[in-house]
Design a protein around this motif. Structure first.
Motif, short mmCIF file in Angstrom:
data_model
loop_
_atom_site.label_atom_id
_atom_site.label_comp_id
_atom_site.label_asym_id
_atom_site.label_seq_id
_atom_site.Cartn_x
_atom_site.Cartn_y
_atom_site.Cartn_z
N LEU A 1 -3.67 -5.08 -1.78
CA LEU A 1 -3.80 -5.32 -0.35
C LEU A 1 -2.85 -4.42 0.40
CD1 LEU A 1 -6.04 -7.50 0.71
CD2 LEU A 1 -4.07 -8.93 0.91
N SER A 2 -1.84 -4.43 0.09
CA SER A 2 -0.72 -3.84 0.81
C SER A 2 -1.32 -2.34 1.12
CB SER A 2 0.56 -4.07 0.21
OG SER A 2 0.88 -2.99 -0.68
N THR A 3 -1.69 -1.57 0.19
CA THR A 3 -1.90 -0.24 0.32
C THR A 3 -3.08 -0.13 1.32
OG1 THR A 3 -3.54 -0.36 -1.46
CG2 THR A 3 -1.43 0.31 -1.99
N PHE A 4 -4.22 -0.94 1.42
CA PHE A 4 -5.08 -0.96 2.22
C PHE A 4 -4.58 -1.09 3.80
CE2 PHE A 4 -8.28 -2.64 -0.86
CZ PHE A 4 -8.32 -1.73 -1.45
N VAL A 5 -3.55 -1.80 4.02
CA VAL A 5 -2.93 -2.06 5.21
C VAL A 5 -1.99 -0.82 5.61
CG1 VAL A 5 -1.43 -3.37 6.73
CG2 VAL A 5 -3.10 -4.43 5.22
N VAL A 6 -1.12 -0.27 4.58
CA VAL A 6 0.00 0.61 4.68
C VAL A 6 -0.49 2.24 4.94
CG1 VAL A 6 2.33 1.39 4.14
CG2 VAL A 6 1.58 -1.00 3.91
N ARG B 1 7.01 -3.06 3.37
CA ARG B 1 8.17 -3.43 2.35
C ARG B 1 7.72 -3.44 1.15
NH1 ARG B 1 10.87 -5.63 5.77
NH2 ARG B 1 9.97 -7.55 5.70
N LEU B 2 6.65 -4.51 1.10
CA LEU B 2 6.10 -4.90 -0.25
C LEU B 2 5.51 -3.64 -0.87
CD1 LEU B 2 3.52 -7.90 -1.13
CD2 LEU B 2 3.09 -5.63 -1.87
N MET B 3 4.73 -2.80 -0.44
CA MET B 3 4.19 -1.61 -1.12
C MET B 3 5.22 -0.71 -1.63
SD MET B 3 1.48 1.06 0.32
CE MET B 3 2.54 2.68 0.45
N ASP B 4 6.19 -0.40 -0.74
CA ASP B 4 7.34 0.52 -1.15
C ASP B 4 8.17 0.10 -2.40
OD1 ASP B 4 6.43 2.22 0.83
OD2 ASP B 4 8.07 1.60 2.36
N TYR C 1 7.34 -2.39 -4.56
CA TYR C 1 6.53 -2.47 -5.89
C TYR C 1 6.36 -1.06 -6.34
CZ TYR C 1 2.84 -4.81 -8.59
OH TYR C 1 2.29 -5.07 -9.75
N GLU C 2 6.02 0.16 -5.47
CA GLU C 2 5.89 1.32 -6.35
C GLU C 2 7.20 1.72 -6.96
OE1 GLU C 2 2.16 2.89 -3.61
OE2 GLU C 2 4.10 3.64 -3.11
N ALA C 3 8.28 1.37 -6.18
CA ALA C 3 9.63 1.90 -6.76
C ALA C 3 10.00 1.21 -7.96
CB ALA C 3 10.91 1.60 -5.82
N GLU C 4 9.57 0.12 -8.17
CA GLU C 4 9.80 -0.60 -9.48
C GLU C 4 8.65 -0.55 -10.35
OE1 GLU C 4 10.11 -5.47 -11.20
OE2 GLU C 4 9.91 -4.77 -8.95
N HIS C 5 7.50 -0.23 -10.13
CA HIS C 5 6.39 -0.14 -11.32
C HIS C 5 5.58 1.14 -11.36
CE1 HIS C 5 5.75 -4.65 -11.50
NE2 HIS C 5 6.18 -4.72 -10.28
#
Length: 307
Positions: free
Chosen positions: A115-120, A167-170, A172-176
């Motif tokens: 969902l965050s990718t659709f916004v960011v 912040r969630l997207m960035d 999450y991607e850094a971790e996953h």
């Protein structure tokens, strides 16, 4: 119409109550090509999360039937903002999305990330390549639209602001973000499909252009080679130049729908939302024959692959 027609229209509305109408104007009138590209890249990013990319590979849907999966995804996601969440077809599209997702053991944190990718991603794409960035009203409408979609999908703990989503997207991607063979197959199949959207002589250039638009963490997650820095600068520069040139064009007067896109090919005679997507029976992830035989002997069931 004035070049800034849709900007003025959108900014005259309330993003807390009219977010669907504002988002529709953004996607279908003001930035149809840009939003299609940005949302495609948003989905592509999700494959770099091994839990997501691996599951898509295991189902076989995004490798064995990638054109139809691409078309179904685009059409189903379009219905709520084109027609509204309360429209029968908008409700049917969300229902189909939920029915397909319920067939798998998908954790809530992956839903929130997607969902965050659709916004960011669209916001950042327009900042970099659009004829103009989203206004604060349009950005808030985008946030509210996807918060509403998330609630219809029963996703808990949805971010409240754009900064929260970013912040969630960035984070999450850094971790996953990490390499996975199955995720790479899904990414390769998607890129191969996109090459068919263009004349064959241009296919090689499109492939390099696509890699040039990927940021280093995304390329590294798929183990894609980075193009030459000059190619990367030229590719990004071409998109920036396009955005600047579009400032001189008048506002669109006709909405562009997914069905108008020449690369949506699965439904030349129209579509029925209720029949789109997949209808998995039993475990939706294929298993080796010997594994299936073991299930028959023990009477136990194999759960869907963890995501």
């Amino acid at each position: 119409m004035r070049r800034d027609h849709w900007k003025l229209v959108n900014d005259s509305m309330d993003p807390e109550t009219q977010f669907t109408e504002i988002y529709r104007n953004v996607v279908m009138y003001e930035f149809p090509w840009d939003m299609n590209q940005a949302l495609s890249f948003a989905l592509f990013r999700t494959y770099a999360v091994p839990g997501i990319g691996r599951l898509l590979d295991q189902t076989g849907e995004f490798t064995g039937a990638v054109q139809k999966r691409y078309d179904d995804t685009a059409i189903l996601l379009e219905q709520p903002f084109r027609l509204g969440f309360d429209h029968p077809q908008g409700r049917a599209a969300v229902r189909r999305i939920n029915q397909m997702h319920k067939a798998y053991d998908i954790p809530d944190h992956e839903f929130r990330y997607v969902l965050s990718t659709f916004v960011v991603v669209p916001k950042r794409w327009l900042d970099d390549y659009g004829k103009r960035p989203l206004t604060p009203t349009e950005l808030r409408a985008s946030v509210n639209y996807y918060r509403t979609l998330g609630r219809h999908m029963n996703i808990p703990d949805i971010p409240e602001t754009y900064d929260d989503f970013a912040r969630l997207m960035d984070d999450y991607e850094a971790e996953h973000f990490a390499y996975d063979e199955g995720a790479r197959r899904v990414a390769d199949a998607t890129l191969a499909l996109m090459l068919t959207f263009h004349p064959r002589p241009a296919a090689r250039g499109v492939e390099v252009f696509s890699r040039a638009l990927m940021d280093p963490p995304l390329r590294e997650a798929f183990r894609y080679a980075a193009p030459h820095p000059l190619v990367e600068r030229a590719s990004r520069g071409a998109l920036k130049a396009r955005g600047l040139a579009l400032r001189a064009f008048p506002a669109r007067t006709r909405a562009q729908t997914v069905q108008d896109l020449k690369w949506i090919r699965s439904y030349p005679d129209g579509y029925d939302v209720e029949r789109m997507g997949t209808f998995p029976a039993g475990c939706p992830v294929p298993h080796p024959v010997d594994a299936v035989a073991d299930v028959g002997e023990s009477g136990s069931s194999i759960p869907p692959a963890a995501t």
